[in-house]
Design an enzyme around this catalytic site. Structure first.
Site, PDB file in Angstrom:
ATOM      1  N   LYS A 111     -10.603 -47.912 -73.908  1.00 34.37           N
ATOM      2  CA  LYS A 111      -9.165 -47.977 -74.184  1.00 34.37           C
ATOM      3  C   LYS A 111      -8.356 -47.859 -72.904  1.00 34.37           C
ATOM      4  CE  LYS A 111      -9.984 -46.337 -78.871  1.00 34.37           C
ATOM      5  NZ  LYS A 111     -10.134 -45.186 -79.795  1.00 34.37           N
TER       6      LYS A 111
ATOM      7  N   GLN B 246      -8.790 -38.984 -79.867  1.00 41.34           N
ATOM      8  CA  GLN B 246     -10.048 -39.651 -80.207  1.00 41.34           C
ATOM      9  C   GLN B 246     -10.774 -38.904 -81.316  1.00 41.34           C
ATOM     10  OE1 GLN B 246     -11.225 -42.636 -79.017  1.00 41.34           O
ATOM     11  NE2 GLN B 246     -12.824 -42.414 -80.569  1.00 41.34           N
TER      12      GLN B 246
ATOM     13  N   ASP C 186      -1.890 -44.776 -83.213  1.00 40.98           N
ATOM     14  CA  ASP C 186      -3.227 -44.939 -83.783  1.00 40.98           C
ATOM     15  C   ASP C 186      -3.178 -44.863 -85.322  1.00 40.98           C
ATOM     16  OD1 ASP C 186      -5.956 -45.387 -83.310  1.00 40.98           O
ATOM     17  OD2 ASP C 186      -6.442 -43.249 -83.429  1.00 40.98           O
TER      18      ASP C 186
END
Lengths: 281, 281
Positions: A54, A98, A121
């Site tokens: 990413k 994450q 996200d």
């Protein structure tokens, strides 16, 4: 093989290119690049790989990334505190925590420390509700990427039977809600489902999102159906028995190169969205 | 008729009695009654009736109600401002905004002005996400009442096929998520579904929540299935063709006297829950 491959690499490249153009325009207009903060807790090798990918992609498209790595022993309160600091920082446009986090952390509490405007996200309850209700907001990235793939291949959804295998908070549940919002008749199947095969046999669109290698057998696929494999298991194996499914499906995503590349592209696109909204005040 | 009736009047009476006991205990402990604010916008006769019923039930169980009626011309900003005032008022434990509101109001924006801790009607995105993720929070009242009915009649859900007809934000969508959380295999059907009959024929549990009189035909019901009719249409007609369905079902809710009474009882029970949580700080 009769199925046409849904090429996530090519489609993600288009989205990344468009995102890079928008990031450049943003920098020209505002004198800074859009900024994504990535937060990684612990030592999971796969998670490290994902975060590195990413961060690299950010650099490629002209998004600044701010990487924060925390030790595996981090407590929920510390993580929440960090996320609140990033939330309050006007130079940070989007925040990615994450998944998964170490077991001692309350992952839901951590996610909910991210405000909706920076939840690029799409992991918060507010983002989930927005997806479910058809309101403005950020999609969970993998579900958002799946919808872009379906649209790019002009898959009709209205009135079609969609079967989602899996019910996680950031994949199965939101992709089902997005399909429902597009007027599909949506069935959620999962580990407690009796006769998964019978459900899949009726499906016009199958989304496999459960993380069990080749759980969905090729012989279950209705001829001509659309098969989206969001699974990624060791050895480049998806949740669908690929060869046998591809012999029956009309469209199918490969693993890798299908859903996976879309996830990062949606994340970065949404980071620029967030930056633009923040700049508009 | 072969089906056993699911008696929402009797079950709601039990819940109201338990709620009254808890409201009394709360008053003894804290020197005030739990308080529900009801907000009604406009002149819809049915909505006036519903609010009056709720206020009357509050009085019966020892909950204070604060009734606010606003003119039909109210703007979104005014309504949001009022809801924020009620949210900030420490004497108000729960807030109910009667649905539907007049067309010029952004109902979702109004709902979202209610903080999760006072959302005893379970209408906010945060409450929806909590239901979907199995986290603590207030259920939407009708879905919460349906789950209590299913549990009171010991309806098994794990692995069973549940078909939800309807996908509204405060009824169809959340009840599907609650059923999914109990390990049912859940299908959402709606106005765009092709061959609704085929879906209902396979269902072990049918929840009709769409507001179309007798849309679900009795002959579609699988013998022995559980039929929950959350519809309420003029003339005491539900969304299910009652007589024909009752001839095949194992359990069925009557209209009226099934789901309806549960809704208010859950609302009041959750108001006392909210008061107790506020008192604990």
């Amino acid at each position: 093989m009769t199925a046409t491959l849904m090429d996530g690499r090519a489609l993600s490249r288009q989205l990344l290119d468009a995102t890079a153009e928008r990031a450049t325009a943003f920098q020209l207009a505002h004198g800074r690049r859009p900024c994504l903060a990535t937060v990684l807790v612990g030592d999971d090798p796969a998670s490290h790989t994902y975060v590195r990918m990413k961060v690299n992609r950010c650099a490629e498209v002209g998004i600044e990334s701010r990487r924060v790595d925390l030790p595996a022993s981090t407590a929920t309160e510390e993580l929440v505190g960090l996320l609140r600091d990033l939330s309050a920082d006007p130079r940070v446009d989007g925040i990615l925590l994450q998944h998964p986090v170490p077991a001692q952390i309350d992952e839901r509490a951590a996610f909910e420390a991210i405000p909706a405007g920076k939840d690029v996200d799409g992991v918060t309850g507010a983002s989930f509700a927005a997806m479910a209700f058809g309101d403005p907001g950020f999609a969970s990235c993998t579900p958002g990427g799946i919808m872009r793939l379906l649209d790019a291949y002009e898959v009709p959804l209205r009135g079609r039977r969609a079967v989602v295998v899996g019910r996680s908070a950031i994949l199965g549940k939101p992709v089902g809600m997005l399909l429902l919002g597009r007027d599909a008749t949506v069935t959620y199947c999962h580990s407690r489902t009796v006769d998964l095969a019978a459900h899949v046999r009726e499906a016009d669109v199958v989304v496999a999102a459960v993380g069990v290698p080749e759980l969905v057998r090729g012989e279950w696929i209705k001829p001509g159906a659309v098969v989206v494999d969001a699974g990624y298991n060791p050895g480049n194996v998806g949740d669908v028995e690929f060869d046998a499914a591809a012999a029956r499906a009309g469209l199918i995503t490969p693993v890798p190169g299908g859903v996976g590349p879309m996830t990062i592209a949606v994340l970065l696109s949404q980071t620029v969205d967030a930056a633009e909204r923040h700049a508009q005040g």
